[in-house]
Design a protein around this motif. Structure first.
Motif, PDB file in Angstrom:
ATOM      1  N   LEU A  74       0.913  -1.008  -0.049  1.00  0.00           N
ATOM      2  CA  LEU A  74      -0.077  -0.155   0.062  1.00  0.00           C
ATOM      3  C   LEU A  74       0.691   1.316  -0.046  1.00  0.00           C
ATOM      4  N   PRO A 108       3.175   4.156  -5.143  1.00  0.00           N
ATOM      5  CA  PRO A 108       2.523   5.106  -5.435  1.00  0.00           C
ATOM      6  C   PRO A 108       1.173   4.513  -6.312  1.00  0.00           C
ATOM      7  N   HIS A 109       0.219   4.933  -6.416  1.00  0.00           N
ATOM      8  CA  HIS A 109      -1.092   4.434  -7.235  1.00  0.00           C
ATOM      9  C   HIS A 109      -0.895   3.732  -8.436  1.00  0.00           C
ATOM     10  N   ARG A 110       0.132   4.531  -9.369  1.00  0.00           N
ATOM     11  CA  ARG A 110       0.395   4.185 -10.555  1.00  0.00           C
ATOM     12  C   ARG A 110       1.140   2.712 -10.505  1.00  0.00           C
ATOM     13  N   HIS A 111       1.904   2.461  -9.536  1.00  0.00           N
ATOM     14  CA  HIS A 111       2.546   1.163  -9.322  1.00  0.00           C
ATOM     15  C   HIS A 111       1.699   0.097  -8.760  1.00  0.00           C
ATOM     16  N   TYR A 112       0.873   0.613  -7.723  1.00  0.00           N
ATOM     17  CA  TYR A 112       0.093  -0.304  -7.415  1.00  0.00           C
ATOM     18  C   TYR A 112      -0.691  -1.035  -8.281  1.00  0.00           C
ATOM     19  N   ASN A 113      -1.200  -0.333  -9.017  1.00  0.00           N
ATOM     20  CA  ASN A 113      -2.153  -0.744 -10.221  1.00  0.00           C
ATOM     21  C   ASN A 113      -1.589  -1.516 -11.357  1.00  0.00           C
TER      22      ASN A 113
END
Lengths: 650, 192
Positions: A343, A346-351
């Motif tokens: 978690l 960063p969002h970009r890498h999480y998704n």
């Protein structure tokens, strides 16, 4: 002491030969602890990388020198291996793996060392193009490169030793054997990643140029990240599958590049460039020697200033560190911590598909199937052709009894790759859900034949044998799985269940204990261990474990039910009834709860209540055997009632 | 259990048969664990035709009536349903008309548990072994014997195309008094 001397030596070597990557790798390998990863990933590392840019005035001679030094250093590596195992010893049950991990680390690096020789000249055309991704995607690179790259590819496979990206997370590593098996598979996977709908099986089988080139480009890109990710691989305590990491990093990078490169070209360019430059000492020194001037470096045709390179490098390292941390924790089955680590991304890498599948897997280990389903379906949306982790997804759907989704998943996987064991595992799960165990078994055998080192296929065939009550073969299958991967806790659990059925309770206790040791957060295993302990008459321990299981996962009704069972057989009826009342809240439509309550009331001679509960149990449509049992119990209830009536009338 | 049936069960008479074999989910076929034998057969139409899932070939008896099919298990099993495939249109005088099912520990103590009369059966015939008592849902036995007492049109020998024997599924979780029915329980009940 040895460690310090080695450190000094390596720093000196680094200064001499600008092989900062190597130094950092070895440092990380020997320090091997997560917190020391900060050393590795710190500013120093970023600065070192910057230095690389500025000292690129050493062209090809560097390469030759570097190879000798690799041999030197790797021999030193072998010498000091006794240091690292000590460090790695406090891994949970990973003692044996620590040492081979290092061996492989060493092998890997010496293997990697020989890469630049082959990779160097052929990489030139790749790094000269403005955007590495464009060349990869267009597949325009000329055919002759394939042949050059093939040795590179095979070297890559020594790096990615349990390299089949399809292999499950915890498969063991045995470098030489996999080298030859997985080359083709690597190409297949990479080919599939790049060529969306186009040639698949036929391409793979005829060894199409395009696919090969793409694979090789992926290999090269993978190279870049491989080196940085070796920091991760070696810095993990559980050096379970550092190579798997490298492959996955390569894939995640590749995925990210594809999915998001278009959106974030600047960042990705610099990333890719940094990635390529971190492999620089291995491969593109030639290029940079051609293009450099002063403080700014022309890498891949993009002008990158020194400062930018540092910040880019440190960002990349930070990112890779988080990914590695999450992966390390999920290997240790500290799933909640792993989820927290992921978690932090960063969002970009999480998704991205890799991260989401890892998240899904962590939820799966925590027996949180709904969340796992969510994560996996997101992963599939992001990257519909990735097979990794899809066998776990199919199991999640099996548990949730979603046969529509499961059959759809199976269809998609089979059409993506007919030769992947994951697709066949999904299909087998589909048949098993429909209780067609014989067909499911045939399919799992097929999966095993496709890849005999895919431990999960063995475990699943073991489950099918047990469903068919063929315990001999079941034991054999589970033992096969354990031979491949001794940390495959599902196989330990499976063996425990077989022995439990055969009433060999000591064996069963041992096996459940092993499974629990590996995965301490699974409440299901805890509750089975509790039942076994009760069967061994260690009821106190049994109750304790049940309570632990209940605490571990409040949504799991099984430990409560088992606890009630145990209490009933201990004749603590009131406690049992209490637990069952609570259970009624959790699962109001469960007939076995009412049936058990009815039984307890019958034992306590509270016949009206017993009748009530038996009646409700019957209404909830239990299975035929249970109907018979319950009705028989009701009949027996009536007899004392009739006697009472007779007595009262008289 | 039986859909699309032309079946009428009155006083042990079954008329017609079912096109499709549809069985409850909580029953499973038990025949694989048994040893099958017949009282007599014609060469080429032996006992294997009864178990080969092929409705084209049949078992043909070759002796005196009653013709027997013996199903022997290694341990006592609970049986609930016997399903036979017969075809009057193809077999005519070879089609059985009176069938008796017996159960016991061995050849020495078989006891009849069911008798049926068939009238021009064409398709799958379901013979439930349960009694009226809920306690008698299953027959717990070592051996089952299916006896063909007489055929249509007084034929001597008989053709049977397929026989299947069903019993309840065991509890997937061992040593458990009751089986789980709700999804929450089943989801958490095993590790896969």
């Amino acid at each position: 002491m040895k460690l310090k001397q080695l450190y000094v030596l390596l720093m000196r070597l680094a200064e001499r030969f600008q092989m900062v990557q190597l130094v950092i790798i070895f440092l990380a390998l020997f320090t091997g602890a997560a917190k020391e990863a900060t050393v590795v990933f710190s500013e120093a590392a970023a600065l070192c990388i910057q230095n690389q840019y500025l000292h690129h005035g050493l062209p090809s001679p560097n390469l030759h020198m570097s190879s000798e030094d690799y041999n030197l250093v790797s021999s030193r590596n072998f010498g000091s291996e006794d240091v690292s195992p000590r460090k790695l010893k406090h891994t949970q049950g990973n003692n044996l793996r620590g040492i081979p991990g290092n061996h492989h680390g060493a092998v890997v690096l010496s293997g990697a060392a020989s890469q630049p020789q082959n990779g160097g000249p052929s990489n030139m055309s790749f790094y000269n193009t403005p955007s590495p991704m464009a060349s990869q995607l267009s597949g325009v690179a000329p055919p002759p490169l394939c042949r050059n790259m093939q040795p590179n590819g095979s070297n890559l496979n020594t790096v990615n030793t349990d390299g089949s990206p399809r292999s499950i997370v915890n498969s063991t590593i045995q470098a030489p054997r996999r080298k030859f098996v997985d080359e083709g598979k690597l190409r297949k996977i990479s080919g599939r990643l790049f060529s969306d709908s186009g040639p698949r099986r036929s391409t793979r089988l005829t060894g199409d140029t395009g696919a090969n080139t793409n694979a090789n480009t992926a290999a090269v890109a993978g190279n870049g990240t491989n080196n940085s990710s070796k920091y991760l691989g070696s810095s993990k305590l559980s050096s379970v599958a550092p190579r798997t990491v490298t492959v996955r990093k390569g894939q995640s990078w590749v995925n990210e590049n594809i999915e998001e490169g278009i959106r974030n070209e600047a960042f990705d360019d610099s990333c890719a460039n940094v990635a390529s430059t971190t492999s620089s000492s291995f491969s593109s020194d030639n290029v940079r020697s051609l293009d450099h001037d002063g403080a700014t470096v022309l890498v891949g045709g993009v002008v990158v200033s020194g400062a930018k390179a540092v910040s880019g490098a440190s960002e990349v390292l930070c990112l890779l560190r988080t990914l590695g941390e999450g992966y390390r924790l999920s290997c240790l089955y500290r799933c909640q911590d792993a989820l927290d680590a992921y978690l932090r991304l960063p969002h970009r890498h999480y998704n991205t598909s890799w991260v989401l599948s890892q998240v899904g897997k962590a939820h799966f280990e925590l027996v949180d199937y709904l969340e796992a389903d969510l994560a996996f379906s997101l992963a599939r949306q992001v990257s519909p052709y990735s097979l990794e982790g899809m066998d776990i997804y199919s199991t999640v759907l099996y548990h949730l009894k979603e046969d529509m989704k499961l059959s759809y998943l199976t269809q998609e996987l089979i059409s993506t790759d007919r030769l992947a064991p994951q697709s066949w595992c999904a299909m087998g799960n589909c048949y098993s859900l429909q209780k067609d165990h014989e067909t499911a078994l045939k399919i799992f055998h097929r999966a095993v034949r496709l890849n005999s080192r895919f431990a999960y296929a063995h475990t699943l065939s073991g489950h099918e044998y047990v469903a068919l009550e063929d315990f001999e073969n079941g034991i054999k299958s589970y033992q096969n799985a354990l031979r491949i991967d001794s940390r495959h806790y599902n196989a330990w659990y499976g063996l425990g269940m077989i022995f439990f059925r055969q009433e060999r309770f000591e064996f069963s206790e041992h096996h459940f204990g092993m499974a629990l040791q590996i995965n301490p957060c699974s409440s299901v295993i805890m509750s089975y261990l509790g039942t076994t302990l009760h069967a061994l008459k260690k009821s106190e321990d049994a109750i304790k474990i049940m309570d632990r299981a209940i605490l571990a996962d409040r949504k799991n009704p099984l430990p409560m039910y088992q606890k009630a069972n145990i209490l009933m057989s201990l004749e603590k009826f009131d406690d049992a009834l209490e637990v069952l009342e609570e259970l009624k809240e959790y699962a109001p439509r469960e007939s076995s709860v009412y049936a058990l309550m009815g039984k307890i009331y019958k034992r306590r001679n509270m016949h009206e209540k017993a009748m009530l509960h038996f009646g409700i149990a019957l209404d909830l449509k239990p299975s035929a055997t249970d109907v018979a049992t319950i009705k028989a119990a009701i009949e027996k209830l009536h007899v004392p009632d009739e006697l009472e009536d007779n007595l009262s009338t008289e | 259990m039986a859909t699309e049936s032309l079946e009428l069960e009155e006083e042990g008479k079954i008329i017609g048969g079912n096109q499709h074999l549809i069985v409850d989910d909580d029953l499973r076929e038990m025949g694989k664990k048994a040893a099958w034998s017949v009282s007599s057969c014609k060469t080429g139409n032996g006992v294997s035709s009864l178990r080969d899932d092929n409705l084209e070939n049949y078992w043909q008896s070759d002796g005196a009536q009653p013709h027997l099919v013996n199903i022997q298990f290694q341990k006592k099993v609970k049986l609930q349903l016997v399903v036979l495939y017969m075809d009057f249109k193809l077999d005519e005088s070879y089609t059985p008309s009176k069938i008796s099912i017996r159960a016991g520990d061995g050849f020495h103590n078989l006891k009849e548990i069911k008798t049926v009369e068939l009238v021009k059966p064409t398709g799958w015939i379901y013979l439930s072994l349960s009694g009226n008592d809920p306690r008698e849902t299953f027959v717990n036995t070592f051996m089952l014997q299916i006896a063909v007492l007489s055929n249509h049109l007084n034929g001597r020998d008989t053709h049977v195309r397929q026989i299947k024997v069903y019993g309840p599924r065991p509890n997937p979780i061992p040593h458990q008094p009751f089986q789980f029915t709700s999804r929450e329980f089943i989801t958490y009940s095993t590790v896969r």
